[in-house]
Design a protein around this motif. Structure first.
Motif, PDB file in Angstrom:
ATOM      1  N   ARG A  52       1.121  -1.265   0.013  1.00 33.45           N
ATOM      2  CA  ARG A  52       0.018   0.105   0.099  1.00 33.45           C
ATOM      3  C   ARG A  52       0.776   1.256  -0.084  1.00 33.45           C
ATOM      4  O   ARG A  52       0.554   2.197  -0.465  1.00 33.45           O
ATOM      5  N   ASP A  53       1.889   1.237   0.885  1.00 32.68           N
ATOM      6  CA  ASP A  53       2.572   2.739   1.073  1.00 32.68           C
ATOM      7  C   ASP A  53       3.744   2.797   0.100  1.00 32.68           C
ATOM      8  O   ASP A  53       4.335   3.937  -0.192  1.00 32.68           O
ATOM      9  N   VAL A  54       4.391   1.595  -0.128  1.00 33.07           N
ATOM     10  CA  VAL A  54       5.924   1.525  -0.887  1.00 33.07           C
ATOM     11  C   VAL A  54       5.882   1.376  -2.107  1.00 33.07           C
ATOM     12  O   VAL A  54       6.263   2.198  -3.124  1.00 33.07           O
ATOM     13  N   GLU A  55       5.324   0.049  -2.568  1.00 31.41           N
ATOM     14  CA  GLU A  55       5.206  -0.328  -4.109  1.00 31.41           C
ATOM     15  C   GLU A  55       4.776   0.781  -4.944  1.00 31.41           C
ATOM     16  O   GLU A  55       5.239   1.078  -5.987  1.00 31.41           O
ATOM     17  N   PRO A  56       3.427   1.260  -4.687  1.00 31.18           N
ATOM     18  CA  PRO A  56       2.846   2.208  -5.523  1.00 31.18           C
ATOM     19  C   PRO A  56       3.976   3.528  -5.962  1.00 31.18           C
ATOM     20  O   PRO A  56       3.968   3.822  -7.164  1.00 31.18           O
ATOM     21  N   LEU A  57       4.878   4.034  -4.886  1.00 32.01           N
ATOM     22  CA  LEU A  57       5.789   4.944  -5.109  1.00 32.01           C
ATOM     23  C   LEU A  57       6.601   4.667  -6.147  1.00 32.01           C
ATOM     24  O   LEU A  57       7.322   5.053  -6.911  1.00 32.01           O
ATOM     25  N   LEU A  58       7.297   3.157  -5.951  1.00 32.86           N
ATOM     26  CA  LEU A  58       8.364   2.548  -6.639  1.00 32.86           C
ATOM     27  C   LEU A  58       7.933   2.525  -7.845  1.00 32.86           C
ATOM     28  O   LEU A  58       8.667   2.452  -9.070  1.00 32.86           O
ATOM     29  N   LEU A  59       6.473   2.329  -8.209  1.00 36.36           N
ATOM     30  CA  LEU A  59       6.101   1.901  -9.605  1.00 36.36           C
ATOM     31  C   LEU A  59       5.994   3.384 -10.401  1.00 36.36           C
ATOM     32  O   LEU A  59       5.498   3.255 -11.670  1.00 36.36           O
ATOM     33  N   ASP A  72      18.627  -7.410   1.579  1.00 33.94           N
ATOM     34  CA  ASP A  72      17.822  -6.338   2.332  1.00 33.94           C
ATOM     35  C   ASP A  72      16.840  -5.668   1.352  1.00 33.94           C
ATOM     36  O   ASP A  72      15.710  -5.259   1.906  1.00 33.94           O
ATOM     37  N   LEU A  73      16.961  -5.590  -0.006  1.00 33.25           N
ATOM     38  CA  LEU A  73      16.289  -4.815  -0.796  1.00 33.25           C
ATOM     39  C   LEU A  73      15.352  -5.647  -1.743  1.00 33.25           C
ATOM     40  O   LEU A  73      14.868  -5.163  -2.915  1.00 33.25           O
ATOM     41  N   GLY A  74      15.065  -7.025  -1.465  1.00 37.05           N
ATOM     42  CA  GLY A  74      14.484  -7.986  -2.439  1.00 37.05           C
ATOM     43  C   GLY A  74      13.167  -7.583  -2.910  1.00 37.05           C
ATOM     44  O   GLY A  74      12.927  -7.709  -4.131  1.00 37.05           O
ATOM     45  N   ASP A  75      12.331  -6.989  -2.163  1.00 36.73           N
ATOM     46  CA  ASP A  75      11.062  -6.557  -2.611  1.00 36.73           C
ATOM     47  C   ASP A  75      11.175  -5.193  -3.543  1.00 36.73           C
ATOM     48  O   ASP A  75      10.325  -5.306  -4.785  1.00 36.73           O
ATOM     49  N   ALA A  76      11.773  -4.341  -3.017  1.00 32.77           N
ATOM     50  CA  ALA A  76      12.143  -3.142  -3.935  1.00 32.77           C
ATOM     51  C   ALA A  76      12.676  -3.246  -5.394  1.00 32.77           C
ATOM     52  O   ALA A  76      12.243  -3.256  -6.383  1.00 32.77           O
ATOM     53  N   LEU A  77      13.685  -4.490  -5.127  1.00 30.45           N
ATOM     54  CA  LEU A  77      14.371  -4.807  -6.594  1.00 30.45           C
ATOM     55  C   LEU A  77      13.304  -5.529  -7.353  1.00 30.45           C
ATOM     56  O   LEU A  77      13.193  -5.428  -8.750  1.00 30.45           O
ATOM     57  N   ALA A  78      12.430  -6.493  -6.825  1.00 32.60           N
ATOM     58  CA  ALA A  78      11.529  -7.415  -7.750  1.00 32.60           C
ATOM     59  C   ALA A  78      10.468  -6.204  -8.439  1.00 32.60           C
ATOM     60  O   ALA A  78      10.164  -6.374  -9.686  1.00 32.60           O
ATOM     61  N   THR A  79      10.169  -5.308  -7.502  1.00 32.66           N
ATOM     62  CA  THR A  79       9.213  -4.136  -8.191  1.00 32.66           C
ATOM     63  C   THR A  79       9.880  -3.438  -9.314  1.00 32.66           C
ATOM     64  O   THR A  79       9.167  -3.008 -10.437  1.00 32.66           O
ATOM     65  N   LEU A  80      10.964  -3.079  -9.005  1.00 29.93           N
ATOM     66  CA  LEU A  80      11.716  -2.428 -10.031  1.00 29.93           C
ATOM     67  C   LEU A  80      11.928  -2.941 -11.260  1.00 29.93           C
ATOM     68  O   LEU A  80      11.990  -2.579 -12.461  1.00 29.93           O
ATOM     69  N   ARG A  81      12.282  -4.216 -11.132  1.00 29.19           N
ATOM     70  CA  ARG A  81      12.654  -5.067 -12.162  1.00 29.19           C
ATOM     71  C   ARG A  81      11.429  -5.056 -13.252  1.00 29.19           C
ATOM     72  O   ARG A  81      11.539  -5.199 -14.262  1.00 29.19           O
ATOM     73  N   ARG A  82      10.282  -5.431 -12.416  1.00 26.33           N
ATOM     74  CA  ARG A  82       8.937  -5.511 -13.146  1.00 26.33           C
ATOM     75  C   ARG A  82       8.986  -4.157 -13.794  1.00 26.33           C
ATOM     76  O   ARG A  82       8.233  -4.264 -15.087  1.00 26.33           O
ATOM     77  N   ARG A  83       8.926  -3.124 -13.188  1.00 27.73           N
ATOM     78  CA  ARG A  83       8.639  -1.813 -13.977  1.00 27.73           C
ATOM     79  C   ARG A  83       9.784  -1.710 -15.266  1.00 27.73           C
ATOM     80  O   ARG A  83       9.217  -1.227 -16.302  1.00 27.73           O
ATOM     81  N   LEU A  84      10.828  -1.791 -14.929  1.00 35.89           N
ATOM     82  CA  LEU A  84      11.865  -1.645 -16.029  1.00 35.89           C
ATOM     83  C   LEU A  84      11.811  -2.472 -17.169  1.00 35.89           C
ATOM     84  O   LEU A  84      12.276  -2.421 -18.227  1.00 35.89           O
ATOM     85  N   LEU A 141      18.159   1.324   3.266  1.00 37.01           N
ATOM     86  CA  LEU A 141      17.550   2.370   2.822  1.00 37.01           C
ATOM     87  C   LEU A 141      16.733   2.591   1.551  1.00 37.01           C
ATOM     88  O   LEU A 141      17.498   2.115   0.661  1.00 37.01           O
ATOM     89  N   VAL A 142      15.515   2.906   1.500  1.00 36.95           N
ATOM     90  CA  VAL A 142      15.043   3.010   0.036  1.00 36.95           C
ATOM     91  C   VAL A 142      14.422   4.394   0.164  1.00 36.95           C
ATOM     92  O   VAL A 142      13.670   4.840   0.794  1.00 36.95           O
ATOM     93  N   LEU A 143      14.908   5.402  -0.727  1.00 39.06           N
ATOM     94  CA  LEU A 143      14.567   6.723  -0.950  1.00 39.06           C
ATOM     95  C   LEU A 143      14.061   6.896  -2.247  1.00 39.06           C
ATOM     96  O   LEU A 143      14.600   6.626  -3.252  1.00 39.06           O
ATOM     97  N   VAL A 144      12.836   7.670  -2.082  1.00 37.98           N
ATOM     98  CA  VAL A 144      12.085   7.983  -3.216  1.00 37.98           C
ATOM     99  C   VAL A 144      11.867   9.414  -3.440  1.00 37.98           C
ATOM    100  O   VAL A 144      11.210  10.051  -2.640  1.00 37.98           O
ATOM    101  N   ASP A 145      12.306   9.752  -4.599  1.00 37.76           N
ATOM    102  CA  ASP A 145      12.205  11.254  -4.999  1.00 37.76           C
ATOM    103  C   ASP A 145      12.692  12.243  -4.052  1.00 37.76           C
ATOM    104  O   ASP A 145      12.321  13.372  -3.700  1.00 37.76           O
ATOM    105  N   ASN A 146      13.629  11.818  -3.207  1.00 35.35           N
ATOM    106  CA  ASN A 146      14.391  12.425  -2.087  1.00 35.35           C
ATOM    107  C   ASN A 146      13.284  13.213  -1.289  1.00 35.35           C
ATOM    108  O   ASN A 146      13.541  14.231  -0.456  1.00 35.35           O
ATOM    109  N   THR A 147      12.285  12.490  -1.036  1.00 32.55           N
ATOM    110  CA  THR A 147      11.220  12.867   0.076  1.00 32.55           C
ATOM    111  C   THR A 147      10.678  11.688   0.967  1.00 32.55           C
ATOM    112  O   THR A 147      10.354  12.163   2.109  1.00 32.55           O
TER     113      THR A 147
END
Length: 187
Positions: A52-59, A72-84, A141-147
């Motif tokens: 709900r909070d992280v994945e939509p912003l990564l997409l 450490d970053l498995g979920d975020a990497l999988a989401t970004l790989r899907r997007r890319l 850490l996961v930083l999105v758009d510096n915010t």
């Protein structure tokens, strides 16, 4: 007081990190105003729901910094790989910076090949920047758009320290961009 706030209708559904931040601020300030204690820090970690909070912003977002190991970053990497790998999103691919300990750099080789190469910069923590230091100490850490700042296992970092982390991220991005420009100029 805390029990009354938790019974509030706004908390009937699963609270968001912002709801928890508001509650924390109210309780912290209430305890201080009542002269019970002013010892609670302004900084806090709040549980976040990845889906709900992280994945939509990564997409959606255009600049993402990942600090840590692939584990450490498995979920975020999988989401970004899907997007890319989605050709329909090729026009909105993010600028992705990955800072990882040197011994884990090999795990990111795929990210440094086509079609990712123009969008992804991988830096090992042998670099002398502040985010690399966090990576060396095992502080992912996961930083999105510096915010927005999250710590995997999905906790949102909130409070004055976020501004310092964002400043470090901006400095790191500028250092990486300068290094890329120098490298491109020497080729």
């Amino acid at each position: 007081m805390l029990l009354l706030l938790l019974c509030c209708p706004a908390f009937a559904q699963a609270p968001t990190p912002q709801d928890l931040r508001t509650l924390y601020d109210l309780v912290r300030q209430g305890l201080c105003a009542a002269n019970l204690t002013c010892a609670f820090p302004q900084d806090a970690l709040f549980p976040a729901d990845y889906r709900r909070d992280v994945e939509p912003l990564l997409l959606q977002r255009l600049e993402i910094i990942l600090v840590g190991t692939p584990a450490d970053l498995g979920d975020a990497l999988a989401t970004l790989r899907r997007r890319l790998t989605d050709p329909a999103q090729a026009q909105s691919w993010p600028r992705l910076y990955i800072v990882t300990p040197k011994e884990h750099r090999a795990h990111y080789r795929l990210w440094e090949t086509e079609p990712y190469k123009p969008y992804v910069t991988v830096v090992d923590s042998s670099s002398n920047d502040s985010l690399s230091a966090l990576s060396k100490f095992g502080f992912p850490l996961v930083l999105v758009d510096n915010t927005r700042v999250w710590i995997p296992s999905w906790y949102a970092l909130d409070g004055p320290t976020v501004a310092s982390v964002v400043l470090l991220a901006r400095q790191t991005i500028q250092t990486l961009r300068n290094a890329q420009a120098r490298e491109a100029g020497t080729k």
